[in-house]
Scaffold this motif. Sequence first.
Motif, PDB file in Angstrom:
ATOM      1  N   ASN A   1      -3.197   1.741   3.355  1.00 46.43           N
ATOM      2  CA  ASN A   1      -3.613   0.468   2.753  1.00 46.43           C
ATOM      3  C   ASN A   1      -3.048  -0.698   3.555  1.00 46.43           C
ATOM      4  O   ASN A   1      -1.978  -0.549   4.173  1.00 46.43           O
ATOM      5  CB  ASN A   1      -3.067   0.365   1.315  1.00 46.43           C
ATOM      6  CG  ASN A   1      -3.709   1.383   0.397  1.00 46.43           C
ATOM      7  OD1 ASN A   1      -4.868   1.241   0.027  1.00 46.43           O
ATOM      8  ND2 ASN A   1      -2.965   2.427   0.040  1.00 46.43           N
ATOM      9  N   PRO A   2      -3.704  -1.876   3.518  1.00 46.48           N
ATOM     10  CA  PRO A   2      -3.127  -3.043   4.208  1.00 46.48           C
ATOM     11  C   PRO A   2      -1.708  -3.339   3.758  1.00 46.48           C
ATOM     12  O   PRO A   2      -0.888  -3.841   4.531  1.00 46.48           O
ATOM     13  CB  PRO A   2      -4.078  -4.185   3.825  1.00 46.48           C
ATOM     14  CG  PRO A   2      -5.383  -3.516   3.536  1.00 46.48           C
ATOM     15  CD  PRO A   2      -5.023  -2.191   2.923  1.00 46.48           C
ATOM     16  N   PHE A   3      -1.406  -2.998   2.503  1.00 43.11           N
ATOM     17  CA  PHE A   3      -0.068  -3.247   1.954  1.00 43.11           C
ATOM     18  C   PHE A   3       1.040  -2.541   2.753  1.00 43.11           C
ATOM     19  O   PHE A   3       2.177  -3.031   2.818  1.00 43.11           O
ATOM     20  CB  PHE A   3      -0.046  -2.781   0.488  1.00 43.11           C
ATOM     21  CG  PHE A   3       1.248  -3.040  -0.223  1.00 43.11           C
ATOM     22  CD1 PHE A   3       1.567  -4.320  -0.646  1.00 43.11           C
ATOM     23  CD2 PHE A   3       2.148  -2.015  -0.456  1.00 43.11           C
ATOM     24  CE1 PHE A   3       2.768  -4.570  -1.297  1.00 43.11           C
ATOM     25  CE2 PHE A   3       3.343  -2.252  -1.102  1.00 43.11           C
ATOM     26  CZ  PHE A   3       3.654  -3.533  -1.529  1.00 43.11           C
TER      27      PHE A   3
ATOM     28  N   PRO B   1      -5.192   6.051  -5.201  1.00 44.29           N
ATOM     29  CA  PRO B   1      -4.283   5.310  -6.097  1.00 44.29           C
ATOM     30  C   PRO B   1      -4.313   3.787  -5.945  1.00 44.29           C
ATOM     31  O   PRO B   1      -4.425   3.087  -6.957  1.00 44.29           O
ATOM     32  CB  PRO B   1      -2.903   5.882  -5.758  1.00 44.29           C
ATOM     33  CG  PRO B   1      -3.187   7.268  -5.280  1.00 44.29           C
ATOM     34  CD  PRO B   1      -4.487   7.147  -4.517  1.00 44.29           C
ATOM     35  N   THR B   2      -4.208   3.260  -4.745  1.00 42.64           N
ATOM     36  CA  THR B   2      -4.150   1.795  -4.627  1.00 42.64           C
ATOM     37  C   THR B   2      -5.552   1.192  -4.672  1.00 42.64           C
ATOM     38  O   THR B   2      -5.877   0.400  -5.573  1.00 42.64           O
ATOM     39  CB  THR B   2      -3.411   1.380  -3.340  1.00 42.64           C
ATOM     40  OG1 THR B   2      -2.055   1.827  -3.448  1.00 42.64           O
ATOM     41  CG2 THR B   2      -3.421  -0.127  -3.163  1.00 42.64           C
ATOM     42  N   ALA B   3      -6.399   1.563  -3.725  1.00 49.69           N
ATOM     43  CA  ALA B   3      -7.708   0.904  -3.619  1.00 49.69           C
ATOM     44  C   ALA B   3      -8.619   1.241  -4.807  1.00 49.69           C
ATOM     45  O   ALA B   3      -9.229   0.344  -5.412  1.00 49.69           O
ATOM     46  CB  ALA B   3      -8.389   1.307  -2.313  1.00 49.69           C
TER      47      ALA B   3
ATOM     48  N   VAL C   1      -7.921   2.486  -7.864  1.00 47.99           N
ATOM     49  CA  VAL C   1      -7.467   2.017  -9.180  1.00 47.99           C
ATOM     50  C   VAL C   1      -7.551   0.488  -9.268  1.00 47.99           C
ATOM     51  O   VAL C   1      -7.875  -0.065 -10.314  1.00 47.99           O
ATOM     52  CB  VAL C   1      -6.060   2.562  -9.500  1.00 47.99           C
ATOM     53  CG1 VAL C   1      -5.530   1.967 -10.800  1.00 47.99           C
ATOM     54  CG2 VAL C   1      -6.098   4.090  -9.606  1.00 47.99           C
ATOM     55  N   THR C   2      -7.295  -0.203  -8.156  1.00 49.55           N
ATOM     56  CA  THR C   2      -7.463  -1.665  -8.169  1.00 49.55           C
ATOM     57  C   THR C   2      -8.910  -2.022  -8.511  1.00 49.55           C
ATOM     58  O   THR C   2      -9.167  -2.914  -9.336  1.00 49.55           O
ATOM     59  CB  THR C   2      -7.078  -2.276  -6.803  1.00 49.55           C
ATOM     60  OG1 THR C   2      -5.709  -1.984  -6.555  1.00 49.55           O
ATOM     61  CG2 THR C   2      -7.292  -3.777  -6.777  1.00 49.55           C
ATOM     62  N   ALA C   3      -9.843  -1.326  -7.895  1.00 49.07           N
ATOM     63  CA  ALA C   3     -11.262  -1.603  -8.169  1.00 49.07           C
ATOM     64  C   ALA C   3     -11.591  -1.339  -9.639  1.00 49.07           C
ATOM     65  O   ALA C   3     -12.266  -2.143 -10.302  1.00 49.07           O
ATOM     66  CB  ALA C   3     -12.134  -0.740  -7.258  1.00 49.07           C
TER      67      ALA C   3
ATOM     68  N   THR D   1     -16.686  -4.139   2.222  1.00 47.21           N
ATOM     69  CA  THR D   1     -16.821  -2.962   3.088  1.00 47.21           C
ATOM     70  C   THR D   1     -15.536  -2.142   3.241  1.00 47.21           C
ATOM     71  O   THR D   1     -15.572  -1.027   3.753  1.00 47.21           O
ATOM     72  CB  THR D   1     -17.290  -3.404   4.494  1.00 47.21           C
ATOM     73  OG1 THR D   1     -16.655  -4.646   4.832  1.00 47.21           O
ATOM     74  CG2 THR D   1     -18.781  -3.580   4.522  1.00 47.21           C
ATOM     75  N   GLY D   2     -14.381  -2.667   2.784  1.00 48.30           N
ATOM     76  CA  GLY D   2     -13.111  -1.987   3.001  1.00 48.30           C
ATOM     77  C   GLY D   2     -12.764  -1.010   1.889  1.00 48.30           C
ATOM     78  O   GLY D   2     -13.636  -0.500   1.175  1.00 48.30           O
ATOM     79  N   GLY D   3     -11.460  -0.742   1.757  1.00 47.68           N
ATOM     80  CA  GLY D   3     -10.998   0.258   0.800  1.00 47.68           C
ATOM     81  C   GLY D   3     -11.299  -0.116  -0.636  1.00 47.68           C
ATOM     82  O   GLY D   3     -12.003   0.617  -1.358  1.00 47.68           O
TER      83      GLY D   3
END
Length: 311
Positions: A38-40, A127-129, A131-133, A154-156
Amino acid sequence: MRAIVVRKFGDPVELAEMPVPEPGAQAVKVQLDAAGVNPFDLKMAKGILEGKLPHDFPAILGVDGAGSVAAVGPDVTKFAVGDRVVGKFLVPPAGHGSFAEYSVLPQDATLVAIPESITNLAAAALPTAGVTAQDLVDAAQIRPGHTVLIVGATGGVGSFLVQLANIAGAHVIATARGDTADRMTRLGAAETVDYSRAPVADSVRFTHPGGVDVLFDLVSPPEALAPLTELVREGGAVYSIVFSADEAALRERGLRGGNFESKGRAPELARLLARVAAGDVVVPIDATVPLEEAPAVLGAAGARGKTVLAI
Ligand SMILES: NC(=O)c1ccc[n+]([C@@H]2O[C@H](COP(=O)([O-])OP(=O)(O)OC[C@H]3O[C@@H](n4cnc5c(N)ncnc54)[C@H](OP(=O)(O)O)[C@@H]3O)[C@@H](O)[C@H]2O)c1
């Protein structure tokens, strides 16, 4: 064990040999097979959590990971050795992440069993991308017929969000550069706009003069978000996941939402896994690369869905 670390904030990301961690009484040791990028991760390497969480160094990077339970502490009741699990490997002190052969998490952290039909590689992308969505769609209370604009689609996060907004019944407009438009259409976008050809606000105003109901912005800085919010009808909602929203200005215009941070908890991750297992949501993996290549892929621009490290 092999792990991807930084020796201090801002240092180069590197492969290192680290000790294998052992679980405390309430903790689970996971042998990781896959870790989602992830970018994070790069933001963390540069120190985004400095002063917010204690860190151990060398800090092992990575939040999202999936694998098998290798050992459990004596007080663990929720998991057993051999269970396949996926979770968010970020608890204080930070620096014991998922870009490693083993990591340890408390049993009450965001850690859940993986349904039989989902591979560890696919689970690690969620988990990150993902669940955020899902959290964004829940927060916006999307109803069938709503028009939803997704900037950074277009990303995660976006590749899950397009699907989930479409499933919720929205008419989805997704930004997509060049030849990525077809991919967005297959994931559920009704329309695409190429942000590199014309300002998104102009393109969308032309096709939707009455505006949109919801704007999910995953990438824009404040100065780019402001003109996009003008597209949203009164009573609608604007969400920025990069903290670019002027919440007072949104309220003045009668808009809901604002800056949004996903909680990313276990029940939401379990719900998303169930939707993937049911075949409702596809896991948009663009690339699988060996753990050793993490330094090259962290922070890479132009994501098309998710990159997953194979450990
Ligand atoms: N607040 C939270 O809870 C939360 C949760 C998850 C992620 N985030 C943050 O949200 C951001 C997005 O995450 P992600 O995982 O989706 O990132 P990502 O996988 O890197 O995707 C970003 C996408 O946006 C596109 N893009 C870049 N500039 C754009 C522009 N001006 N207009 C339209 N599209 C553009 C990129 O492709 P092209 O450059 O080829 O167009 C890429 O496909 C990151 O900063 C991440 O740290 C926040």
